[in-house]
Design a protein around this motif. Structure first.
Motif, PDB file in Angstrom:
ATOM      1  N   ARG A  38     -13.799 -13.753   8.500  1.00  0.00           N
ATOM      2  CA  ARG A  38     -13.441 -15.097   8.041  1.00  0.00           C
ATOM      3  C   ARG A  38     -13.227 -16.015   9.226  1.00  0.00           C
ATOM      4  N   GLN A  39     -13.438 -17.294   8.967  1.00  0.00           N
ATOM      5  CA  GLN A  39     -13.259 -18.293  10.015  1.00  0.00           C
ATOM      6  C   GLN A  39     -12.595 -19.519   9.420  1.00  0.00           C
ATOM      7  N   ALA A  40     -11.423 -19.824   9.937  1.00  0.00           N
ATOM      8  CA  ALA A  40     -10.684 -21.014   9.531  1.00  0.00           C
ATOM      9  C   ALA A  40     -11.051 -22.163  10.466  1.00  0.00           C
ATOM     10  N   PRO A  41     -10.872 -23.406  10.029  1.00  0.00           N
ATOM     11  CA  PRO A  41     -11.214 -24.546  10.876  1.00  0.00           C
ATOM     12  C   PRO A  41     -10.489 -24.490  12.220  1.00  0.00           C
ATOM     13  N   GLY A  42     -11.245 -24.637  13.280  1.00  0.00           N
ATOM     14  CA  GLY A  42     -10.662 -24.650  14.608  1.00  0.00           C
ATOM     15  C   GLY A  42     -10.312 -23.293  15.170  1.00  0.00           C
ATOM     16  N   LYS A  43     -10.642 -22.237  14.450  1.00  0.00           N
ATOM     17  CA  LYS A  43     -10.315 -20.889  14.910  1.00  0.00           C
ATOM     18  C   LYS A  43     -11.574 -20.039  15.049  1.00  0.00           C
ATOM     19  N   ASP A  44     -11.432 -18.953  15.806  1.00  0.00           N
ATOM     20  CA  ASP A  44     -12.543 -18.027  15.974  1.00  0.00           C
ATOM     21  C   ASP A  44     -12.747 -17.207  14.698  1.00  0.00           C
ATOM     22  N   ARG A  45     -13.954 -16.691  14.546  1.00  0.00           N
ATOM     23  CA  ARG A  45     -14.229 -15.793  13.431  1.00  0.00           C
ATOM     24  C   ARG A  45     -13.457 -14.503  13.646  1.00  0.00           C
ATOM     25  N   GLU A  46     -12.789 -14.017  12.604  1.00  0.00           N
ATOM     26  CA  GLU A  46     -11.972 -12.832  12.749  1.00  0.00           C
ATOM     27  C   GLU A  46     -12.350 -11.767  11.721  1.00  0.00           C
ATOM     28  N   PHE A  47     -12.168 -10.530  12.119  1.00  0.00           N
ATOM     29  CA  PHE A  47     -12.439  -9.381  11.261  1.00  0.00           C
ATOM     30  C   PHE A  47     -11.437  -9.327  10.114  1.00  0.00           C
ATOM     31  N   VAL A  48     -11.933  -8.987   8.931  1.00  0.00           N
ATOM     32  CA  VAL A  48     -11.070  -8.818   7.767  1.00  0.00           C
ATOM     33  C   VAL A  48     -11.084  -7.360   7.295  1.00  0.00           C
ATOM     34  N   SER A  49     -12.292  -6.832   7.051  1.00  0.00           N
ATOM     35  CA  SER A  49     -12.377  -5.482   6.506  1.00  0.00           C
ATOM     36  C   SER A  49     -13.787  -4.941   6.670  1.00  0.00           C
ATOM     37  N   THR A  58     -12.808   3.031   5.355  1.00  0.00           N
ATOM     38  CA  THR A  58     -12.526   1.601   5.316  1.00  0.00           C
ATOM     39  C   THR A  58     -11.521   1.257   6.409  1.00  0.00           C
ATOM     40  N   SER A  59     -11.481  -0.002   6.750  1.00  0.00           N
ATOM     41  CA  SER A  59     -10.501  -0.485   7.710  1.00  0.00           C
ATOM     42  C   SER A  59     -10.165  -1.928   7.372  1.00  0.00           C
ATOM     43  N   TYR A  60      -8.939  -2.335   7.684  1.00  0.00           N
ATOM     44  CA  TYR A  60      -8.480  -3.671   7.357  1.00  0.00           C
ATOM     45  C   TYR A  60      -7.760  -4.287   8.551  1.00  0.00           C
ATOM     46  N   ALA A  61      -7.840  -5.595   8.652  1.00  0.00           N
ATOM     47  CA  ALA A  61      -7.007  -6.301   9.603  1.00  0.00           C
ATOM     48  C   ALA A  61      -5.557  -6.204   9.144  1.00  0.00           C
ATOM     49  N   GLY A  62      -4.651  -6.203  10.098  1.00  0.00           N
ATOM     50  CA  GLY A  62      -3.246  -6.082   9.758  1.00  0.00           C
ATOM     51  C   GLY A  62      -2.746  -7.172   8.836  1.00  0.00           C
ATOM     52  N   SER A  63      -3.335  -8.361   8.980  1.00  0.00           N
ATOM     53  CA  SER A  63      -2.872  -9.515   8.203  1.00  0.00           C
ATOM     54  C   SER A  63      -3.227  -9.415   6.718  1.00  0.00           C
ATOM     55  N   VAL A  64      -4.163  -8.526   6.361  1.00  0.00           N
ATOM     56  CA  VAL A  64      -4.581  -8.421   4.954  1.00  0.00           C
ATOM     57  C   VAL A  64      -4.297  -7.040   4.371  1.00  0.00           C
ATOM     58  N   LYS A  65      -3.894  -6.110   5.193  1.00  0.00           N
ATOM     59  CA  LYS A  65      -3.663  -4.745   4.722  1.00  0.00           C
ATOM     60  C   LYS A  65      -2.614  -4.743   3.614  1.00  0.00           C
ATOM     61  N   GLY A  66      -2.899  -4.040   2.541  1.00  0.00           N
ATOM     62  CA  GLY A  66      -2.003  -3.984   1.398  1.00  0.00           C
ATOM     63  C   GLY A  66      -2.233  -5.068   0.378  1.00  0.00           C
ATOM     64  N   ARG A  67      -3.004  -6.090   0.758  1.00  0.00           N
ATOM     65  CA  ARG A  67      -3.307  -7.195  -0.168  1.00  0.00           C
ATOM     66  C   ARG A  67      -4.782  -7.230  -0.552  1.00  0.00           C
ATOM     67  N   PHE A  68      -5.648  -6.861   0.369  1.00  0.00           N
ATOM     68  CA  PHE A  68      -7.097  -6.900   0.149  1.00  0.00           C
ATOM     69  C   PHE A  68      -7.623  -5.476  -0.002  1.00  0.00           C
ATOM     70  N   THR A  69      -8.651  -5.328  -0.828  1.00  0.00           N
ATOM     71  CA  THR A  69      -9.305  -4.038  -1.002  1.00  0.00           C
ATOM     72  C   THR A  69     -10.818  -4.214  -0.958  1.00  0.00           C
ATOM     73  N   ILE A  70     -11.466  -3.437  -0.096  1.00  0.00           N
ATOM     74  CA  ILE A  70     -12.921  -3.478  -0.005  1.00  0.00           C
ATOM     75  C   ILE A  70     -13.500  -2.295  -0.768  1.00  0.00           C
ATOM     76  N   SER A  71     -14.611  -2.525  -1.433  1.00  0.00           N
ATOM     77  CA  SER A  71     -15.269  -1.447  -2.177  1.00  0.00           C
ATOM     78  C   SER A  71     -16.762  -1.711  -2.199  1.00  0.00           C
ATOM     79  N   THR A  72     -17.514  -0.699  -2.605  1.00  0.00           N
ATOM     80  CA  THR A  72     -18.956  -0.844  -2.616  1.00  0.00           C
ATOM     81  C   THR A  72     -19.548  -0.216  -3.868  1.00  0.00           C
ATOM     82  N   ASP A  73     -20.607  -0.822  -4.338  1.00  0.00           N
ATOM     83  CA  ASP A  73     -21.404  -0.272  -5.437  1.00  0.00           C
ATOM     84  C   ASP A  73     -22.804  -0.076  -4.877  1.00  0.00           C
TER      85      ASP A  73
END
Length: 123
Positions: A38-49, A58-73
């Motif tokens: 993800r990339q917010a205005p004025g900030k660098d692109r950052e890893f999420v998951s 799977t792996s998550y950034a600390g800022s989203v761990k416990g709130r975001f879930t990645i999955s695949t079909d």
């Protein structure tokens, strides 16, 4: 060549949820990873998951761990990012990416990118 198309972005109130989807098409590789950045205005692109080709790692950034879930079909060649308990600081353009190396938490490890989808968290 791999084409990636994201969907599911939008505006939501703090505490709300969204589910992003990323559909992959074109050439496929036997070992790959799909990630979200993800990339917010004025900030660098950052890893999420990230999730690997089996869905077993799977792996998550600390800022989203416990709130975001990645999955695949794999049958649909689609990766999802379920985002719960959204915060205003989650506001950004979210990008799906494809890595031919099979893993990666850095943008430089990804070979193909989608166009991005806007997520806005605001009351």
């Amino acid at each position: 060549q791999v084409q990636l198309v994201e969907s599911g972005g939008g505006m939501v109130q703090p505490g709300g949820s969204l589910r992003l989807a990323c559909a992959a098409s074109g050439r496929t590789f036997s070992r790959y990873a799909m990630g979200w950045f993800r990339q917010a205005p004025g900030k660098d692109r950052e890893f999420v998951s990230v999730i690997n080709w089996t869905g077993g790692s799977t792996s998550y950034a600390g800022s989203v761990k416990g709130r975001f879930t990645i999955s695949t079909d794999n049958a649909k060649n689609t990766v999802y990012l379920q985002m719960n308990s959204l915060k205003p600081e989650d506001t950004a353009v979210y990008y799906c990416a494809y890595s031919m190396t099979g893993w990666g938490t850095s943008a430089s490890e990804y070979d193909y990118w989608g166009e991005g989808t806007q997520v806005t968290v605001s009351s």
